[in-house]
Design a protein around this motif. Structure first.
Motif, PDB file in Angstrom:
ATOM      1  N   UNK A   1       0.842  -1.196   0.000  1.00 53.24           N
ATOM      2  CA  UNK A   1       0.000   0.000   0.000  1.00 53.24           C
ATOM      3  C   UNK A   1       0.876   1.244   0.000  1.00 53.24           C
ATOM      4  N   UNK A   2       1.788   1.277   0.943  1.00 53.05           N
ATOM      5  CA  UNK A   2       2.677   2.440   1.065  1.00 53.05           C
ATOM      6  C   UNK A   2       4.116   1.966   0.964  1.00 53.05           C
ATOM      7  N   UNK A   3       4.849   2.606   0.086  1.00 50.54           N
ATOM      8  CA  UNK A   3       6.252   2.263  -0.095  1.00 50.54           C
ATOM      9  C   UNK A   3       7.072   3.523   0.195  1.00 50.54           C
TER      10      UNK A   3
ATOM     11  N   UNK B   1       8.706  16.158   2.176  1.00 48.41           N
ATOM     12  CA  UNK B   1       9.941  15.397   2.376  1.00 48.41           C
ATOM     13  C   UNK B   1      11.130  16.262   1.943  1.00 48.41           C
ATOM     14  N   UNK B   2      12.240  16.135   2.672  1.00 48.48           N
ATOM     15  CA  UNK B   2      13.456  16.834   2.262  1.00 48.48           C
ATOM     16  C   UNK B   2      14.069  16.099   1.072  1.00 48.48           C
ATOM     17  N   UNK B   3      14.107  14.763   1.191  1.00 53.63           N
ATOM     18  CA  UNK B   3      14.461  13.951   0.026  1.00 53.63           C
ATOM     19  C   UNK B   3      13.866  12.577   0.216  1.00 53.63           C
ATOM     20  N   UNK B   4      13.797  11.809  -0.866  1.00 48.29           N
ATOM     21  CA  UNK B   4      13.217  10.476  -0.781  1.00 48.29           C
ATOM     22  C   UNK B   4      11.879  10.416  -1.485  1.00 48.29           C
ATOM     23  N   UNK B   5      11.256   9.263  -1.379  1.00 50.20           N
ATOM     24  CA  UNK B   5      10.061   8.991  -2.181  1.00 50.20           C
ATOM     25  C   UNK B   5       9.013   8.279  -1.339  1.00 50.20           C
ATOM     26  N   UNK B   6       7.755   8.672  -1.525  1.00 51.06           N
ATOM     27  CA  UNK B   6       6.651   7.942  -0.895  1.00 51.06           C
ATOM     28  C   UNK B   6       5.678   7.541  -1.999  1.00 51.06           C
ATOM     29  N   UNK B   7       5.414   6.248  -2.120  1.00 52.06           N
ATOM     30  CA  UNK B   7       4.467   5.777  -3.129  1.00 52.06           C
ATOM     31  C   UNK B   7       3.252   5.168  -2.468  1.00 52.06           C
ATOM     32  N   UNK B   8       2.087   5.458  -3.063  1.00 51.71           N
ATOM     33  CA  UNK B   8       0.831   4.887  -2.599  1.00 51.71           C
ATOM     34  C   UNK B   8       0.313   4.008  -3.732  1.00 51.71           C
ATOM     35  N   UNK B   9       0.298   2.718  -3.514  1.00 49.61           N
ATOM     36  CA  UNK B   9      -0.049   1.753  -4.557  1.00 49.61           C
ATOM     37  C   UNK B   9       0.681   2.082  -5.868  1.00 49.61           C
TER      38      UNK B   9
ATOM     39  N   UNK C   1       1.962   4.825  -6.951  1.00 48.19           N
ATOM     40  CA  UNK C   1       1.995   6.202  -7.450  1.00 48.19           C
ATOM     41  C   UNK C   1       2.695   7.103  -6.457  1.00 48.19           C
ATOM     42  N   UNK C   2       3.557   7.959  -6.982  1.00 50.00           N
ATOM     43  CA  UNK C   2       4.289   8.854  -6.107  1.00 50.00           C
ATOM     44  C   UNK C   2       3.362   9.921  -5.535  1.00 50.00           C
ATOM     45  N   UNK C   3       3.352  10.077  -4.191  1.00 49.45           N
ATOM     46  CA  UNK C   3       2.509  11.105  -3.572  1.00 49.45           C
ATOM     47  C   UNK C   3       3.333  12.114  -2.783  1.00 49.45           C
ATOM     48  N   UNK C   4       4.641  11.913  -2.750  1.00 51.66           N
ATOM     49  CA  UNK C   4       5.480  12.704  -1.848  1.00 51.66           C
ATOM     50  C   UNK C   4       5.371  14.205  -2.083  1.00 51.66           C
ATOM     51  N   UNK C   5       5.039  14.600  -3.289  1.00 54.91           N
ATOM     52  CA  UNK C   5       4.983  16.034  -3.553  1.00 54.91           C
ATOM     53  C   UNK C   5       3.574  16.545  -3.842  1.00 54.91           C
ATOM     54  N   UNK C   6       2.571  15.751  -3.479  1.00 50.94           N
ATOM     55  CA  UNK C   6       1.184  16.187  -3.671  1.00 50.94           C
ATOM     56  C   UNK C   6       0.701  16.981  -2.457  1.00 50.94           C
ATOM     57  N   UNK C   7      -0.214  17.919  -2.698  1.00 53.11           N
ATOM     58  CA  UNK C   7      -0.878  18.625  -1.605  1.00 53.11           C
ATOM     59  C   UNK C   7      -1.713  17.607  -0.818  1.00 53.11           C
ATOM     60  N   UNK C   8      -1.940  17.869   0.496  1.00 57.46           N
ATOM     61  CA  UNK C   8      -2.682  16.880   1.295  1.00 57.46           C
ATOM     62  C   UNK C   8      -4.069  16.563   0.734  1.00 57.46           C
ATOM     63  N   UNK C   9      -4.718  17.560   0.116  1.00 61.25           N
ATOM     64  CA  UNK C   9      -6.075  17.306  -0.400  1.00 61.25           C
ATOM     65  C   UNK C   9      -6.069  16.473  -1.677  1.00 61.25           C
ATOM     66  N   UNK C  10      -4.880  16.215  -2.241  1.00 65.89           N
ATOM     67  CA  UNK C  10      -4.801  15.386  -3.442  1.00 65.89           C
ATOM     68  C   UNK C  10      -4.369  13.963  -3.112  1.00 65.89           C
ATOM     69  N   UNK C  11      -4.202  13.666  -1.815  1.00 61.67           N
ATOM     70  CA  UNK C  11      -3.774  12.310  -1.434  1.00 61.67           C
ATOM     71  C   UNK C  11      -4.974  11.535  -0.881  1.00 61.67           C
ATOM     72  N   UNK C  12      -5.227  10.346  -1.429  1.00 62.10           N
ATOM     73  CA  UNK C  12      -6.373   9.564  -0.946  1.00 62.10           C
ATOM     74  C   UNK C  12      -6.075   8.852   0.367  1.00 62.10           C
TER      75      UNK C  12
END
Lengths: 266, 355
Positions: B8-10, B60-68, B70-81
């Motif tokens: 789910x979250x990577x 994030x200062x650096x690195x990556x967060x993926x949700x299923x 898809x990269x979400x690390x640089x999305x606004x909070x209202x764009x993250x499911x």
């Protein structure tokens, strides 16, 4: 709790202070209902000076002055509230930024600068940039000095609103604008109302700055009263003063009640 | 159970700094779908920061967060499911309970009848249908907590984030809510990421736990793995109660080490991969039994009555303090202070730790 009565001498001292503070106001209020033309001798209860205020020889002059005061106070309070809200948002919710301490001091400085200095400075400034003194210059000056008065309750209220409300809104798919409009603004409303009311009263009441920047022939209620008193105090001044006092008390009470109601909901 | 696990979250190499302070030093974590995943650690370990990065309240200062994927690390909070249950709930004080629950649906553009129906269902799920028109301030802490849950679950997020949501409740309610939260997670099938500093909470609810300290993940595993096979000193000390002894390590081979206790008792136990020398040994107090004639001898200092358990504080031959836990069963013989006793370490009681 032993209560304030426990301390010897406090009661008479308190009464003395209250008398010094309020006796003159009570005298003015009482004599505004005086039936005689004297301002010292009681001639029975009458509303003649109130009738005189609205229909007497000075009614036109005072009416115009009151209209000026009211319109200026409305516009000055409204614009000061908008500017103060923006300032409060930056100061309270804007995180850390360079010159934050200086900004805070600058916003509140007008509260500490002697009013006469602000008055002289405003006049010099308006003259220097070539503005003709009159209604416009009074309005600009009032907009400026009302800002810190509107700022204080708004910033205080804003500090009490946790950042998590906005975050929760953003988390629940609200845009920045929606989070502000639907969450922050309603929560801030009591602060906005009391800030506006305070600014309104301060503007309505101002004499010194107004007197400097009003120009010839332009009067607000305080300057009109002062002008009239220079030719001797007439009882109608007491009636006007009592009316102004009533308006002030009404507004301050409203501000207090609104703020108290706002604080009850967490 | 779950055969082929979807991630789910990577989280990959996530670094977060606040000015001079580094809150997260390159954290990588994979969180499986439909799991109850807990971030556990003391305050200041970075667990809440990691949660806020997933929610999008911090960048994030650096690195990556993926949700299923898809990269979400640089999305606004209202764009993250993903939705969040806040520590102090953050229910909108000027809105009724039902309006709070329907807020996310409204922002997503759902029409009034549909969102009223959905919010009503969510309130039913948390047993608060009768409170729909109340204001949050008129509810108890436990009820506010349920509203916060219903509000966060109403938009059917792909992942639910919970930031120490039980910490403001009293003990009885907290214990009841643990079971309920776990049940809710299983019923909804939504991945829960739960942040807490309470190890008991973590052990009772979680499918998997990530133990964090000083901005790093120390160990990821099931409750049992973390409790019974802690990889290092921090994890062993933080999870549960344990005896930590400095021991001499002679040999480490195939996951077992031969060690000598301060009193001279020599034995073999499971071990983290460490080099010979001095290392910390963890011995769980409930895995030690009092056995007459056992090799390891000790003297009883005092016995502490804990209700269901008895805690026996003893001293080893060299004087180092040691704790044993006995069940307060009818036939438990309690040694008096000053008694010399023999201690038997059950298999799995002792474990050599990395530093």
């Amino acid at each position: 709790m032993k209560g304030v009565r426990y301390y010897p001498g406090f009661l008479p001292l308190t009464v003395l202070c209250l008398v010094i503070l309020y006796a003159p106001l009570i005298v003015v209020m009482a004599y505004s209902f005086n039936g005689s033309t004297s301002i010292t001798k009681w001639g029975g209860f009458s509303l003649r000076w109130y009738v005189d205020v609205f229909t007497g020889p000075d009614a036109g002059r005072f009416g115009q002055a009151a209209w000026n005061s009211l319109t200026i106070a409305l516009m000055a309070a409204t614009s000061a509230t908008v500017i103060a809200t923006a300032a409060a948002l930056a100061m309270v919710k804007g995180g850390r930024f360079r010159g934050k301490g200086a900004s805070f001091a600058l916003i509140n400085l007008p509260l500490m600068v002697p009013e006469i200095v602000t008055a002289v400075a405003s006049l010099i400034f308006f003259t220097a940039i070539g503005l003709t003194t009159g209604y416009g210059t009074i309005l600009v000056a009032h907009m400026a000095f009302c800002i810190p008065f509107a700022f204080l309750p708004i910033a205080a209220r804003l500090e009490g609103i946790e950042g998590s409300y906005e975050q929760a809104a953003r988390d629940l798919y609200a845009t920045r604008a929606q989070a502000f409009r639907l969450i922050l603004l309603p929560l801030l409303a009591p602060g906005l109302a009391s800030g506006w009311l305070l600014a309104f009263i301060i503007s309505l009441d101002d004499f010194i700055i107004t007197n400097f920047v009003k120009g010839a022939g332009m009067e607000t209620l305080p300057t009109a009263i002062f002008g009239s008193v220079k030719q001797g105090i007439k009882p109608n001044i007491m009636a006007i003063s009592t009316l102004m006092l009533a308006v002030s008390v009404l507004f301050v009470t409203a501000a207090y009640l609104i703020n108290r109601k706002g604080q009850k909901t967490p | 159970m779950k055969s082929k696990m979807t991630t789910a979250i990577d989280i990959r190499d996530v670094v977060k700094t606040f000015g001079e302070v580094t809150a997260l030093h390159g954290v990588s974590l994979g969180i499986a779908d439909n799991a109850f995943f807990t971030l556990l650690g003391p305050s200041g370990c970075g667990k809440t920061t990691l949660l806020r990065l997933i929610a999008g309240f911090e960048d994030v200062t650096s690195g990556e967060i993926r949700l299923f994927g898809e990269s979400i690390a640089r999305l606004e909070p209202n764009r993250r499911p993903v939705n969040t249950v806040f520590q102090h709930y953050a229910l909108f004080p000027h809105m009724s309970v039902i309006d709070n629950v329907a807020f996310g649906l409204k922002m997503q553009g759902m029409d009034l009848p549909a969102r009223t129906a959905r919010a009503g269902q969510m309130l039913e799920m948390v047993h608060l249908s009768d409170y729909a028109d109340r204001l949050p301030a008129q509810l108890s802490g436990g009820q506010q907590q349920r509203v916060a849950l219903a509000r966060a679950l109403a938009p059917a997020p792909k992942v639910l984030l919970l930031d120490e949501p039980l910490s403001a409740l009293d003990l009885k309610l907290r214990q009841a809510m643990r079971v309920e939260l776990k049940q809710l997670q299983e019923d909804t099938g939504i991945t829960f990421i739960f942040v807490t500093h309470d190890q008991e909470e973590a052990l009772t609810m979680s499918d998997r736990i990530a133990v964090m300290s000083a901005g790093q993940v120390q160990q990821v595993g099931s409750a049992q793995e973390i409790y019974e096979a802690p990889v290092n000193l921090f994890v062993a000390d933080f999870i549960g109660e344990t005896n930590l002894l400095q021991v001499e390590v002679h040999e480490v081979r195939e996951g077992r080490a031969t060690v000598t206790l301060p009193g001279g008792h020599r034995f073999a136990c499971p071990s983290a991969p460490v080099a010979p020398g001095r290392h910390a040994l963890s011995i769980r107090p409930e895995r030690v039994t009092i056995t007459p004639g056992a090799d390891l001898s000790a003297t009883v200092d005092r016995v502490v009555y804990l209700g269901s358990d008895l805690q026996v504080l003893v001293r080893l031959a060299d004087g180092s303090p040691f704790t044993i836990r006995l069940q307060n069963a009818a036939r438990t013989e309690v040694p008096g202070p000053g008694t010399r006793i023999g201690l038997h370490l059950e298999e799995g009681a002792a474990r050599l730790l990395a530093d």
